[in-house]
Design a protein around this motif. Sequence first.
Motif, mmCIF file in Angstrom:
data_model
loop_
_atom_site.group_PDB
_atom_site.id
_atom_site.type_symbol
_atom_site.label_atom_id
_atom_site.label_comp_id
_atom_site.label_asym_id
_atom_site.label_seq_id
_atom_site.Cartn_x
_atom_site.Cartn_y
_atom_site.Cartn_z
ATOM 1 N N ASN A 180 44.335 37.839 41.778
ATOM 2 C CA ASN A 180 43.457 39.014 41.676
ATOM 3 C C ASN A 180 44.400 40.193 41.570
ATOM 4 O O ASN A 180 45.590 40.054 41.872
ATOM 5 N N ARG A 181 43.848 41.386 41.226
ATOM 6 C CA ARG A 181 44.757 42.529 41.200
ATOM 7 C C ARG A 181 45.444 42.713 42.549
ATOM 8 O O ARG A 181 46.601 43.021 42.633
ATOM 9 N N LYS A 182 44.666 42.487 43.637
ATOM 10 C CA LYS A 182 45.267 42.607 44.984
ATOM 11 C C LYS A 182 44.970 41.349 45.775
ATOM 12 O O LYS A 182 43.874 40.781 45.627
ATOM 13 N N PRO A 183 45.900 40.934 46.654
ATOM 14 C CA PRO A 183 45.608 39.764 47.494
ATOM 15 C C PRO A 183 44.418 40.036 48.408
ATOM 16 O O PRO A 183 44.206 41.170 48.843
ATOM 17 N N ALA A 192 43.657 29.718 49.906
ATOM 18 C CA ALA A 192 44.463 29.821 48.680
ATOM 19 C C ALA A 192 45.529 30.898 48.840
ATOM 20 O O ALA A 192 45.381 31.835 49.611
ATOM 21 N N GLU A 193 46.591 30.745 48.048
ATOM 22 C CA GLU A 193 47.727 31.672 48.149
ATOM 23 C C GLU A 193 47.758 32.583 46.921
ATOM 24 O O GLU A 193 47.643 32.104 45.780
ATOM 25 N N TRP A 194 47.918 33.899 47.138
ATOM 26 C CA TRP A 194 47.998 34.850 46.033
ATOM 27 C C TRP A 194 49.342 34.726 45.323
ATOM 28 O O TRP A 194 50.378 34.626 45.984
ATOM 29 N N VAL A 195 49.337 34.736 43.996
ATOM 30 C CA VAL A 195 50.591 34.810 43.222
ATOM 31 C C VAL A 195 50.357 35.748 42.041
ATOM 32 O O VAL A 195 49.204 36.039 41.674
ATOM 33 N N GLY A 196 51.431 36.213 41.432
ATOM 34 C CA GLY A 196 51.309 37.037 40.229
ATOM 35 C C GLY A 196 50.730 36.201 39.081
ATOM 36 O O GLY A 196 50.790 34.966 39.108
ATOM 37 N N LYS A 197 50.191 36.883 38.082
ATOM 38 C CA LYS A 197 49.497 36.156 37.001
ATOM 39 C C LYS A 197 50.440 35.192 36.265
ATOM 40 O O LYS A 197 50.096 34.038 35.999
ATOM 41 N N GLU A 198 51.655 35.662 35.975
ATOM 42 C CA GLU A 198 52.572 34.794 35.220
ATOM 43 C C GLU A 198 52.997 33.589 36.039
ATOM 44 O O GLU A 198 53.086 32.473 35.523
ATOM 45 N N ASP A 199 53.227 33.813 37.338
ATOM 46 C CA ASP A 199 53.581 32.677 38.215
ATOM 47 C C ASP A 199 52.424 31.692 38.272
ATOM 48 O O ASP A 199 52.634 30.472 38.268
ATOM 49 N N LEU A 200 51.218 32.216 38.351
ATOM 50 C CA LEU A 200 50.051 31.307 38.399
ATOM 51 C C LEU A 200 50.015 30.437 37.146
ATOM 52 O O LEU A 200 49.826 29.214 37.221
ATOM 53 N N LEU A 201 50.230 31.059 35.986
ATOM 54 C CA LEU A 201 50.137 30.277 34.742
ATOM 55 C C LEU A 201 51.255 29.235 34.667
ATOM 56 O O LEU A 201 51.040 28.118 34.198
ATOM 57 N N ARG A 202 52.437 29.595 35.160
ATOM 58 C CA ARG A 202 53.566 28.659 35.116
ATOM 59 C C ARG A 202 53.398 27.506 36.102
ATOM 60 O O ARG A 202 53.709 26.366 35.798
ATOM 61 N N GLU A 203 52.900 27.839 37.301
ATOM 62 C CA GLU A 203 52.903 26.837 38.384
ATOM 63 C C GLU A 203 51.680 25.934 38.404
ATOM 64 O O GLU A 203 51.725 24.855 38.992
ATOM 65 N N SER A 204 50.580 26.386 37.816
ATOM 66 C CA SER A 204 49.332 25.624 37.967
ATOM 67 C C SER A 204 49.342 24.375 37.094
ATOM 68 O O SER A 204 49.768 24.415 35.935
ATOM 69 N N ASP A 205 48.823 23.301 37.643
ATOM 70 C CA ASP A 205 48.575 22.121 36.806
ATOM 71 C C ASP A 205 47.317 22.342 35.978
ATOM 72 O O ASP A 205 47.209 21.832 34.869
ATOM 73 N N HIS A 206 46.361 23.068 36.551
ATOM 74 C CA HIS A 206 45.124 23.395 35.836
ATOM 75 C C HIS A 206 44.707 24.799 36.240
ATOM 76 O O HIS A 206 44.979 25.227 37.364
ATOM 77 N N VAL A 207 44.003 25.479 35.324
ATOM 78 C CA VAL A 207 43.633 26.881 35.576
ATOM 79 C C VAL A 207 42.140 27.067 35.327
ATOM 80 O O VAL A 207 41.602 26.573 34.322
ATOM 81 N N ILE A 208 41.477 27.761 36.252
ATOM 82 C CA ILE A 208 40.062 28.131 36.049
ATOM 83 C C ILE A 208 39.965 29.653 36.022
ATOM 84 O O ILE A 208 40.513 30.335 36.905
ATOM 85 N N LEU A 209 39.266 30.172 35.016
ATOM 86 C CA LEU A 209 39.096 31.625 34.873
ATOM 87 C C LEU A 209 37.715 32.027 35.364
ATOM 88 O O LEU A 209 36.700 31.467 34.928
ATOM 89 N N MET A 210 37.674 33.015 36.251
ATOM 90 C CA MET A 210 36.389 33.454 36.802
ATOM 91 C C MET A 210 36.362 34.963 37.001
ATOM 92 O O MET A 210 35.785 35.462 37.964
ATOM 93 N N VAL A 211 37.003 35.699 36.078
ATOM 94 C CA VAL A 211 37.038 37.170 36.204
ATOM 95 C C VAL A 211 35.870 37.798 35.461
ATOM 96 O O VAL A 211 35.412 37.270 34.451
ATOM 97 N N PRO A 212 35.390 38.965 35.913
ATOM 98 C CA PRO A 212 34.375 39.670 35.129
ATOM 99 C C PRO A 212 34.972 40.137 33.800
ATOM 100 O O PRO A 212 36.182 40.360 33.722
ATOM 101 N N TYR A 213 34.142 40.296 32.792
ATOM 102 C CA TYR A 213 34.630 40.819 31.518
ATOM 103 C C TYR A 213 34.597 42.346 31.541
ATOM 104 O O TYR A 213 33.588 42.944 31.937
#
Length: 330
Positions: A180-183, A192-213
């Motif tokens: 999220n923008r802020k933890p 769950a543990e907060w991480v930066g967006k790029e770290d999340l994309l690198r570290e995740s085995d799978h990603v779910i997106l649930m942000v407002p548009y």
Amino acid sequence: MSTPEKHRVVVTRRLYPFLIDELRTAYALDDNQDDHLLSADELAQRLATADGALIVGGERVGDALLAGTPRLKVVANVAVGYNNLDLPACTKHGVVATNTPDVLNESVADHGFALLLAAARRVGESERWLRVGLWKRWTFDMFPGADIHGKTLGIVGMGRIGRSIARRAAGFSMRVIYHNRKPLPAAEAAGAEWVGKEDLLRESDHVILMVPYAPSTHHLIGAAELALMKPTAVLVNLARGGVVDDRALIRALRDGRLAAAGLDVFEGEPELNPGFLELENVLMTPHIASSTRATREAMARLAMRNLAETLAGRRPPSLLNPDVWDQRRR
Ligand code: GLV
């Protein structure tokens, strides 16, 4: 003594008939139950004499429309997302705007897991193969998929639905990281543990997106972000079309830079980029994440309550533009 005139209410899409019956007893109803798609002009024409409206995400409400709706007091979205509503314009015109939070959290989280599991385990692809009679014998290497259990799940957008997803992930022994923008305060992060967006994309085995548009989340996931993800990963979009750059996603899926995607929402839906239809490694549903009988009824009932409370002069439970309250149309 004359009976007070009923409020005039527009319903823009088909609802369950018993809900329409309830609405009809309370209001002078313009119900569109043949469910044809209202053009912007027809919507404006119907709202021109309405006191309230039950609408869905496909209907855009902004300044030009509201300028021609002098009696309109409330637009009740039958959806939690409200990127179809221009809230400053609603406030400027004294119109109360509402949405339907919370009642859909668990059903949407269930659907997120349905897409994740089905895409990872190649359910759609193998069923299509079976249906056309290609299953002649069992082979050792039939449709090998990706594991979910024990893996790292990245959730982009850890709101109420994100937390419901994280709770399910715990049942699959997954490690959950989120961005999220802020933890969040730890007590609200569902483990769950907060991480930066790029770290999340690198570290995740799978990603779910649930942000407002919003303008800030347009193409949040494009070619550069997809390139950071593991080639074995599954990407699930439960959020809104436009959060993902669909053309970049199609290229990544086609080139094997991403294992699979599970998508409930699309840019420009209900039209689809035809590139998706040529791919076996994408599992698609038509924006139905909240669509269980019970949850759709709960969403409609919450929208009906928001409408009724506003028309009765009381603050509705899911008011989106609180600044409007003291200067609302009465
Ligand atoms: C569905 O997409 C919703 O916002 O409720």
